[in-house]
Design a protein around this motif. Structure first.
Motif, PDB file in Angstrom:
ATOM      1  N   ILE A 129      14.324  -1.170 -21.750  1.00  0.00           N
ATOM      2  CA  ILE A 129      14.594   0.116 -21.341  1.00  0.00           C
ATOM      3  C   ILE A 129      16.333  -0.026 -21.295  1.00  0.00           C
ATOM      4  O   ILE A 129      16.729   1.227 -21.984  1.00  0.00           O
TER       5      ILE A 129
ATOM      6  N   GLU B  60      18.776   2.635 -23.182  1.00  0.00           N
ATOM      7  CA  GLU B  60      19.464   3.849 -22.492  1.00  0.00           C
ATOM      8  C   GLU B  60      20.814   3.634 -22.876  1.00  0.00           C
ATOM      9  O   GLU B  60      21.636   4.574 -22.338  1.00  0.00           O
TER      10      GLU B  60
ATOM     11  N   LYS C 141      18.211   8.900 -22.837  1.00  0.00           N
ATOM     12  CA  LYS C 141      17.779   8.835 -21.407  1.00  0.00           C
ATOM     13  C   LYS C 141      16.287   8.628 -21.417  1.00  0.00           C
ATOM     14  O   LYS C 141      15.795   9.511 -22.231  1.00  0.00           O
ATOM     15  N   ILE C 142      15.839   7.731 -20.547  1.00  0.00           N
ATOM     16  CA  ILE C 142      14.340   7.626 -20.592  1.00  0.00           C
ATOM     17  C   ILE C 142      13.887   7.871 -19.389  1.00  0.00           C
ATOM     18  O   ILE C 142      14.454   7.228 -18.092  1.00  0.00           O
TER      19      ILE C 142
ATOM     20  N   HIS D  93      13.287   2.860 -13.613  1.00  0.00           N
ATOM     21  CA  HIS D  93      14.711   2.861 -13.432  1.00  0.00           C
ATOM     22  C   HIS D  93      15.351   4.393 -13.461  1.00  0.00           C
ATOM     23  O   HIS D  93      16.540   4.498 -12.757  1.00  0.00           O
ATOM     24  N   ASP D  94      14.624   5.466 -13.694  1.00  0.00           N
ATOM     25  CA  ASP D  94      14.953   6.618 -13.651  1.00  0.00           C
ATOM     26  C   ASP D  94      14.906   7.219 -12.091  1.00  0.00           C
ATOM     27  O   ASP D  94      15.223   8.374 -11.983  1.00  0.00           O
TER      28      ASP D  94
END
Lengths: 411, 411
Positions: A199, A203, A207-208, B73-74
């Motif tokens: 990820i 990134e 954006k995830i 992570h978000d």
């Protein structure tokens, strides 16, 4: 270009109305490359609206307000803007005639208070409302920040956003925003996260985000860029990197829904399916019939929470029920096979489970979903202990996905 | 006590998700006398969330945040609060064990990243989450303003609001908020306003608002007071004053819906109804069958957009069609009578209309809704020129209301 949406009305604050307007506007602005950073709901209250406007003016470049433009005393938005922008109200004859003919066309006499809707601030531009009586307004402040003021009635708001606001803003926007949603089922967000693994690497250019829903976890890949080409390229690159790792869990993208995918596969491959459901009460059948001509692919469906009746109809032996237990993979598979054979279908699906909590019940929550075809039987076990509505939706989703996976393999 | 709800997540800003969470929380806080004055949605962005918190801290006494507590992570909410309240994270063994058994119960291996969810700020109180892995948090600032931090997954959020947050806040709230919604159909908001006439008088002790919806205009009477008794008294007084003026337009209150009212009247009075629909494509029948055992009161329903076929089945004479025109009150009434008589029903309802725009078509938009019973025929004409979905909903609503009015009179 940063945007704030301000939704006005007490009904939003007390939960009488769900704010669908803001979601609509958010989607439309995103499409044309404008980033919505804030959505604020505020009541029918002069002071509260005034200070919300002052905050928005500081942080956003474009502000879109909806609601409070109606003809009754509780509609304060126009008044607040008149004060905020030190405007004078003047009667706009063109709008007055439009309001009059709006009532005339419907064969209704115009109440006097609707005349006031033709009064517009002298320093605002009128945004035409061709489907209602309240005109929209556009104010500019000294920094050319734009304040759009629109009615809150969803049909009027949508028409004005599409026909008036988007064309104005499209020319101002210098960015592109693209996003792709990958829809998964049968795996949690943290497991997906671990499987994707890189990820941080991704990134660097997109954006995830992971969004758990009843139908499964959605992965959103978001790319913002000043070139549309680069924007799309980054998004597609990230998509392919993610699919390398977790493609087996992804059943669809963006607006797709699982029943459409399954039904289209059934039709395309000329396959039929028969269904027997116990605890799920028709949740799978309901989704399989959200399509015209479902009789071309759905042979038959039995919905009954009485397992004894169902097993008698299907010819499941009482000995088997005793041997394996009613809530077992063996029985679910037998039922899937038998409903398939009874109806000469290509696929049989059986759902069995115990969602009724009783004391010392080891079976409670156990749900079995079996799919049978000429080549193979598959069975998935879920533990579901939530409300009936959640359990039904989750079960139907997993059943559809099992069927989808078999449909992809079978010729 | 003023509250702000902060909903966190990019999905809200881009319109991927409609904010149902805030409406749920708004309704629950209102019930216990806490006024929600602001709802703010903000993205998965540290700086944006930080400044939104600072604004909320100034203006509200209680702040309820949802979203961004997941394991990936978000999910930044916990981090931002740690910075905002200068906290340290410590591992809570009890929560860690709970998360572990959450996965164990479901027969799923726990991904490593879920362990981080057991880290909680040292200066926050933990709000138990018994249905998910992310614990909730409660921070107090130096003025004892409360910041609740809850997961955004609707089921988890709802459970925690009901079982944890409401019991805490209920003891703090010193006010009572009551509201009553009067639901009307067949009249516009400005006409209702003029008919009620004495709004200013009423607004001395309650707040009144008009909200137009597809199903008709809703009038909301809102009373806020420090005594529950006075609160209720004022609300009921205003309600009776309003009903004096416009009771004939009010078909229901609060959460009631029109089909339930009509179906309950049909059942209570042992009456049956038969339906014939053309343009509305089953919109009325659909609502009449949102009830178990609809075969006990709905004798029969014909849905066909081919007026010739329908009139042949019903025995409407071709001469009549020519004499009155297909889209006429006379034909609609004849059809209502004939569908009633054919099925030996107490009521017949016919819906006829032309919703297809063609050049120079005087009929376009004309919709006729006729209700026939042994005593009387009534027919209402609407002009509907909107999208099919709106037209269907509005027509079904007016038809149900016509039927309701006759049901109230007929023994």
């Amino acid at each position: 270009m940063l945007a704030e949406i301000i939704s006005i009305g007490d009904e939003l604050l007390i939960g009488q109305t769900i704010n669908t307007n803001a979601a609509y506007i958010g989607a439309k602005l995103t499409e044309i490359g404008i980033e919505v950073n804030w959505i604020t709901s505020v009541g029918d209250d002069r002071n509260a609206l005034f200070s919300v406007l002052a905050i928005a003016e500081k942080r956003a470049d474009v502000i879109i307000c909806t609601g409070g433009l109606g003809p009754t005393h509780d509609d304060l938005t126009k008044d607040v803007f008149v004060t905020y922008f030190k405007a004078k109200l003047i009667c706009n004859e063109k709008i007055l005639n439009k309001i009059k003919s709006f009532f005339f066309d419907r064969g209704v006499e115009m109440p006097n208070i609707n005349e006031e809707q033709a009064l517009v601030p002298d320093n605002a531009t009128v945004i035409e409302n061709n489907v209602g009586t309240a005109p929209g307004l556009l104010f500019l402040n000294q920094d050319n920040k734009m304040f759009f003021v629109l009615p809150g009635v969803p049909f009027e708001m949508k028409t004005m956003i599409d026909n008036e606001v988007v064309p104005i803003l499209k020319t101002k926007s210098k960015k592109f925003i693209k996003y792709k949603i990958l829809k998964t089922t049968g795996i949690g967000e943290s497991s997906l996260f671990e499987k994707i693994d890189n990820i941080q690497e991704l990134e660097k250019f997109v954006k995830i985000a992971f969004l758990p829903k009843i139908t499964g976890v959605e992965i959103r890949i978001n790319s913002i860029n000043e070139s549309e080409e680069l924007c799309l390229k980054n998004m597609l690159l990230a998509e392919s990197k993610i699919l390398e790792k977790i493609s087996q869990y992804v059943w669809g993208k963006d607006d797709e829904n699982l029943e459409d995918i399954v039904v289209n596969l059934l039709i395309k491959k000329h396959k039929t399916v028969a269904v027997v459901e116990s605890c799920s009460g028709g949740a799978l059948t309901d989704r399989l019939t959200n399509h015209l001509n479902s009789n071309s692919y759905l042979s038959h469906s039995i919905i009954s929470n009485n397992l004894n009746t169902t097993s008698t109809i299907l010819g499941v032996l009482p000995e088997s029920l005793i041997q394996f237990g009613a809530i077992s993979a063996e029985i679910a598979v037998q039922m899937a096979q038998k409903i398939k054979d009874m109806n000469f279908s290509d696929f049989g699906v059986a759902i069995n489970g115990n969602w009724t909590p009783t004391q010392n019940d080891e079976d409670f929550g156990v749900t079995l979903i079996a799919v049978s075809d000429h080549d193979k039987n598959v069975c998935e076990k879920l533990i579901l202990k939530r409300d009936i509505n959640f359990n039904k939706q989750r079960t139907a989703q997993v059943a559809l996905d099992l069927l989808r996976r078999r449909l992809l393999i079978i010729d």
